[in-house]
Design a protein around this motif. Structure first.
Motif, PDB file in Angstrom:
ATOM      1  N   LEU A  69       0.814  -1.213   0.000  1.00 37.57           N
ATOM      2  CA  LEU A  69       0.000   0.000   0.000  1.00 37.57           C
ATOM      3  C   LEU A  69       0.850   1.267   0.000  1.00 37.57           C
ATOM      4  N   THR A  70       2.148   1.116   0.244  1.00 37.85           N
ATOM      5  CA  THR A  70       3.051   2.268   0.270  1.00 37.85           C
ATOM      6  C   THR A  70       4.020   2.161  -0.889  1.00 37.85           C
ATOM      7  N   GLN A  71       4.002   3.152  -1.767  1.00 36.27           N
ATOM      8  CA  GLN A  71       4.852   3.125  -2.940  1.00 36.27           C
ATOM      9  C   GLN A  71       6.321   3.307  -2.562  1.00 36.27           C
ATOM     10  N   THR A  82      -5.934   5.590  -2.257  1.00 36.35           N
ATOM     11  CA  THR A  82      -6.880   5.925  -3.304  1.00 36.35           C
ATOM     12  C   THR A  82      -8.111   5.024  -3.175  1.00 36.35           C
ATOM     13  N   PRO A  83      -9.247   5.414  -3.790  1.00 38.94           N
ATOM     14  CA  PRO A  83     -10.406   4.512  -3.803  1.00 38.94           C
ATOM     15  C   PRO A  83     -10.062   3.138  -4.376  1.00 38.94           C
ATOM     16  N   LEU A  89      -8.250  -3.538  -0.683  1.00 37.75           N
ATOM     17  CA  LEU A  89      -8.301  -4.078   0.683  1.00 37.75           C
ATOM     18  C   LEU A  89      -9.574  -4.885   0.899  1.00 37.75           C
ATOM     19  N   ALA A  90     -10.673  -4.393   0.375  1.00 36.78           N
ATOM     20  CA  ALA A  90     -11.936  -5.099   0.551  1.00 36.78           C
ATOM     21  C   ALA A  90     -11.922  -6.462  -0.122  1.00 36.78           C
ATOM     22  N   ASN A  91     -11.151  -6.608  -1.179  1.00 34.00           N
ATOM     23  CA  ASN A  91     -11.091  -7.858  -1.925  1.00 34.00           C
ATOM     24  C   ASN A  91      -9.974  -8.787  -1.465  1.00 34.00           C
ATOM     25  N   ALA A 104      -4.421   6.358   7.583  1.00 34.11           N
ATOM     26  CA  ALA A 104      -5.277   6.068   6.424  1.00 34.11           C
ATOM     27  C   ALA A 104      -5.513   4.567   6.281  1.00 34.11           C
ATOM     28  N   VAL A 105      -4.499   3.774   6.587  1.00 36.48           N
ATOM     29  CA  VAL A 105      -4.661   2.319   6.519  1.00 36.48           C
ATOM     30  C   VAL A 105      -5.580   1.844   7.637  1.00 36.48           C
ATOM     31  N   ASP A 106      -5.396   2.382   8.836  1.00 34.87           N
ATOM     32  CA  ASP A 106      -6.280   2.025   9.952  1.00 34.87           C
ATOM     33  C   ASP A 106      -7.738   2.273   9.590  1.00 34.87           C
TER      34      ASP A 106
END
Length: 322
Positions: A69-71, A82-83, A89-91, A104-106
């Protein structure tokens, strides 16, 4: 794998329903194994930042499709999702993250991945706070203002804590993919053995040093210092944005002069200007330590172990170890 039919419209908007992990990989996300991989991955896993990504790679190998998630080159403290990443994450079958390190990750985990996440903070044993290695040379009012109760998240700089996190990751992967249990167990054992050897190298090298004070750009090296009997004196707080006050800088420069240390340490992914100011005012050298929050082309190695050993050499010279 998680059912890809899970409805997300209520949380993410209908426009995100068609986003797949493969699509996420096309705008910079990492896809270990690559298009030429001969083994179909079993689990889709999201790693919040580099040390968690690296541990997953070492333990899961080609059974995992891992996306970070971190570039590369980004400051993980400040990451915004981003959306598309939230949909990812949902998938995902599993999201591995460190609670309270990346807000933001939390937030995203709490919204869409509570049942498929692993918070590694319990395994990491986060026992240090800003008060344990903050600006103790500033005024009391300054120390109170900076939030001395904030927990230090940088566990991976202590290889023994990192090994405990690796064990927790192994256990969760086995729960999700029992058929891979033998592979996960063997790979985790090899990884933790390599961490044990690294720990022994640090202990031996840093045992006899002229200086025990470790003057760092920000308070990222508390667990390393705690493990190897060093005393971190941080110029900034637990994040690089926590800039010191003028009073803290004056007192820190005075401390560096009085203690006789020969080196202060800037770091990658952070502006070295304040560290260079302290070094210039105190008449000492600046060397660079890498907190290993992420790798870039300028990193002193291609993976965690190479960069940690580069850090060790920097410390050996800077702390004047024999």
């Amino acid at each position: 794998m998680k059912d890809r039919g899970t409805p997300l419209a209520a949380m993410l908007g209908a426009g995100l329903l068609s986003v797949s992990l493969t699509a996420c990989g096309t705008d910079g996300a990492l896809e270990p194994g690559g298009p030429d991989s001969q083994i179909e991955s079993v689990l889709d896993v999201a790693a919040a930042f580099y040390p968690l990504e690296f541990a997953l790679e070492q333990i899961g190998g080609e059974r995992l499709s891992i996306t970070s998630l971190t570039q590369p080159g980004a400051e993980p403290h400040d990451v915004e999702l981003t959306p598309r990443q939230v949909a990812q994450l949902a998938n995902a079958d599993l999201v591995v993250y460190l609670q309270h390190f990346q807000p933001a990750v939390d937030d995203a985990v709490a919204s869409v991945a509570t049942g498929s996440s692993l918070d590694v903070s319990p395994a990491a044993d986060l026992t240090l706070t800003a008060a344990d290695h903050g600006h103790e040379h500033g005024d009391e009012e300054d120390r109170e203002a900076e939030g001395s109760g904030a927990v230090d998240p940088h566990f991976w700089l202590d290889p023994t804590r990192y090994a405990s996190v690796a064990d927790a990751i192994r256990d969760r992967l086995i729960e999700l993919d029992p058929e891979g249990a033998d592979q996960y167990s063997a790979a985790a054992a090899a990884f933790t053995q390599a961490l044990t050897e690294l720990d022994e190298e640090f202990s031996s090298t840093l045992q006899q040093c002229r200086h025990r004070d470790l003057v760092t750009g920000h308070a990222a090296f508390g667990y390393l210092a705690d493990r190897y009997d060093l005393h971190q004196v941080a110029i900034a707080g637990l994040t690089p944005d926590d800039e010191p006050t003028a009073a803290q800088l004056r007192n820190l420069v005075a401390h560096v002069r009085e203690s006789g240390v020969s080196t202060v340490y800037a770091e990658t992914l952070a502006n070295p200007a304040v560290t260079e100011t302290v070094a210039r005012e105190a008449g000492v050298e600046v060397r660079t330590l890498d907190p290993l929050e992420g790798l870039t082309e300028s990193s002193a190695g291609d993976d965690y172990f190479e960069v940690m050993r580069a850090n060790l050499e920097v410390l050996r010279v800077g702390q004047e170890c024999s």
